[in-house]
Write a protein that holds these residues in place. Structure first.
Motif, PDB file in Angstrom:
ATOM      1  N   GLU A   4       4.964  -7.949   7.428  1.00 19.51           N
ATOM      2  CA  GLU A   4       4.003  -6.703   7.643  1.00 19.51           C
ATOM      3  C   GLU A   4       4.888  -5.343   7.092  1.00 19.51           C
ATOM      4  O   GLU A   4       4.040  -4.574   6.471  1.00 19.51           O
ATOM      5  CB  GLU A   4       3.889  -6.515   9.001  1.00 19.51           C
ATOM      6  N   SER A   5       6.086  -5.182   7.248  1.00 22.61           N
ATOM      7  CA  SER A   5       6.741  -4.115   6.892  1.00 22.61           C
ATOM      8  C   SER A   5       6.640  -3.572   5.323  1.00 22.61           C
ATOM      9  O   SER A   5       6.422  -2.743   4.729  1.00 22.61           O
ATOM     10  CB  SER A   5       8.048  -3.850   7.380  1.00 22.61           C
ATOM     11  N   MET A   6       6.716  -4.875   4.743  1.00 24.48           N
ATOM     12  CA  MET A   6       6.869  -4.731   3.063  1.00 24.48           C
ATOM     13  C   MET A   6       5.545  -4.618   2.778  1.00 24.48           C
ATOM     14  O   MET A   6       5.246  -3.566   1.542  1.00 24.48           O
ATOM     15  CB  MET A   6       7.233  -6.196   2.585  1.00 24.48           C
ATOM     16  N   LYS A   7       4.430  -5.164   3.219  1.00 18.91           N
ATOM     17  CA  LYS A   7       3.027  -4.927   2.828  1.00 18.91           C
ATOM     18  C   LYS A   7       2.773  -3.314   3.063  1.00 18.91           C
ATOM     19  O   LYS A   7       2.110  -2.430   2.261  1.00 18.91           O
ATOM     20  CB  LYS A   7       1.880  -5.727   3.809  1.00 18.91           C
ATOM     21  N   ALA A   8       3.132  -2.956   4.240  1.00 23.21           N
ATOM     22  CA  ALA A   8       2.913  -1.483   4.736  1.00 23.21           C
ATOM     23  C   ALA A   8       3.707  -0.355   3.888  1.00 23.21           C
ATOM     24  O   ALA A   8       2.977   0.702   3.360  1.00 23.21           O
ATOM     25  CB  ALA A   8       3.230  -0.970   6.223  1.00 23.21           C
ATOM     26  N   ARG A   9       4.785  -0.609   3.226  1.00 24.87           N
ATOM     27  CA  ARG A   9       5.558   0.016   2.351  1.00 24.87           C
ATOM     28  C   ARG A   9       4.797   0.050   0.904  1.00 24.87           C
ATOM     29  O   ARG A   9       4.847   1.128   0.537  1.00 24.87           O
ATOM     30  CB  ARG A   9       7.063  -0.468   2.104  1.00 24.87           C
ATOM     31  N   GLU A  10       4.194  -0.835   0.576  1.00 24.77           N
ATOM     32  CA  GLU A  10       3.585  -0.844  -0.616  1.00 24.77           C
ATOM     33  C   GLU A  10       2.041  -0.082  -0.547  1.00 24.77           C
ATOM     34  O   GLU A  10       1.734   0.757  -1.374  1.00 24.77           O
ATOM     35  CB  GLU A  10       3.078  -2.264  -1.175  1.00 24.77           C
ATOM     36  N   ASN A  50       3.110  -5.030  -7.815  1.00 23.11           N
ATOM     37  CA  ASN A  50       1.831  -5.686  -7.367  1.00 23.11           C
ATOM     38  C   ASN A  50       2.126  -6.741  -6.110  1.00 23.11           C
ATOM     39  O   ASN A  50       3.086  -7.611  -6.311  1.00 23.11           O
ATOM     40  CB  ASN A  50       1.241  -6.685  -8.736  1.00 23.11           C
ATOM     41  N   ARG A  51       1.507  -6.875  -5.303  1.00 26.38           N
ATOM     42  CA  ARG A  51       1.258  -7.738  -4.121  1.00 26.38           C
ATOM     43  C   ARG A  51       0.055  -8.659  -4.021  1.00 26.38           C
ATOM     44  O   ARG A  51      -0.860  -8.009  -4.137  1.00 26.38           O
ATOM     45  CB  ARG A  51       1.674  -7.098  -2.669  1.00 26.38           C
ATOM     46  N   GLY A  56       0.460 -11.249   0.663  1.00 23.44           N
ATOM     47  CA  GLY A  56       1.565 -10.056   0.401  1.00 23.44           C
ATOM     48  C   GLY A  56       2.550 -10.644  -0.541  1.00 23.44           C
ATOM     49  O   GLY A  56       3.736 -10.157  -0.651  1.00 23.44           O
ATOM     50  N   ARG A  57       2.469 -11.801  -1.232  1.00 20.29           N
ATOM     51  CA  ARG A  57       3.444 -12.323  -2.046  1.00 20.29           C
ATOM     52  C   ARG A  57       3.625 -11.477  -3.262  1.00 20.29           C
ATOM     53  O   ARG A  57       2.688 -11.322  -3.880  1.00 20.29           O
ATOM     54  CB  ARG A  57       3.048 -13.872  -2.446  1.00 20.29           C
ATOM     55  N   PRO A  58       4.881 -11.139  -3.479  1.00 19.01           N
ATOM     56  CA  PRO A  58       5.126 -10.426  -4.857  1.00 19.01           C
ATOM     57  C   PRO A  58       5.130 -11.052  -5.896  1.00 19.01           C
ATOM     58  O   PRO A  58       5.110 -10.569  -7.150  1.00 19.01           O
ATOM     59  CB  PRO A  58       6.692  -9.924  -4.553  1.00 19.01           C
TER      60      PRO A  58
END
Length: 89
Positions: A4-10, A50-51, A56-58
């Motif tokens: 979730e932190s990676m999605k939030a960062r984007e 892009n995710r 949220g897969r990069p």
């Protein structure tokens, strides 16, 4: 699923890019590179990645649909994407 932190960062980066877009383009037009240096690093659109909107897969991102290849395949097979059907020859 991505963290979730990676999605939030984007999402945070996208907001920052949108907020500074006008100022960035003005500074580039004026040639004020010192002013550009003072902007936040994440305000640069180059730093965005892009995710998949669902997982949220990069990697394996399909721009036309905004989802990863895995989600695309599952949704296309179940008929959730209009106009897409499996090829057969």
């Amino acid at each position: 699923m991505a963290k979730e932190s990676m999605k939030a960062r984007e999402v945070k980066r996208a907001k920052l890019v949108a907020r500074f877009a006008e100022k960035r383009s003005r500074l580039i037009a004026e040639g004020d590179y010192e002013g550009l240096q003072k902007l936040p690093k994440n305000a640069s659109p180059v730093r965005m990645h892009n995710r998949c909107k669902l997982t949220g897969r990069p990697k394996g991102y399909m721009r036309q649909f905004g989802i990863s290849r895995i989600c695309f395949r599952e949704m296309a097979s179940s008929g959730l994407i209009p106009g897409v059907k499996k090829a057969s020859w």
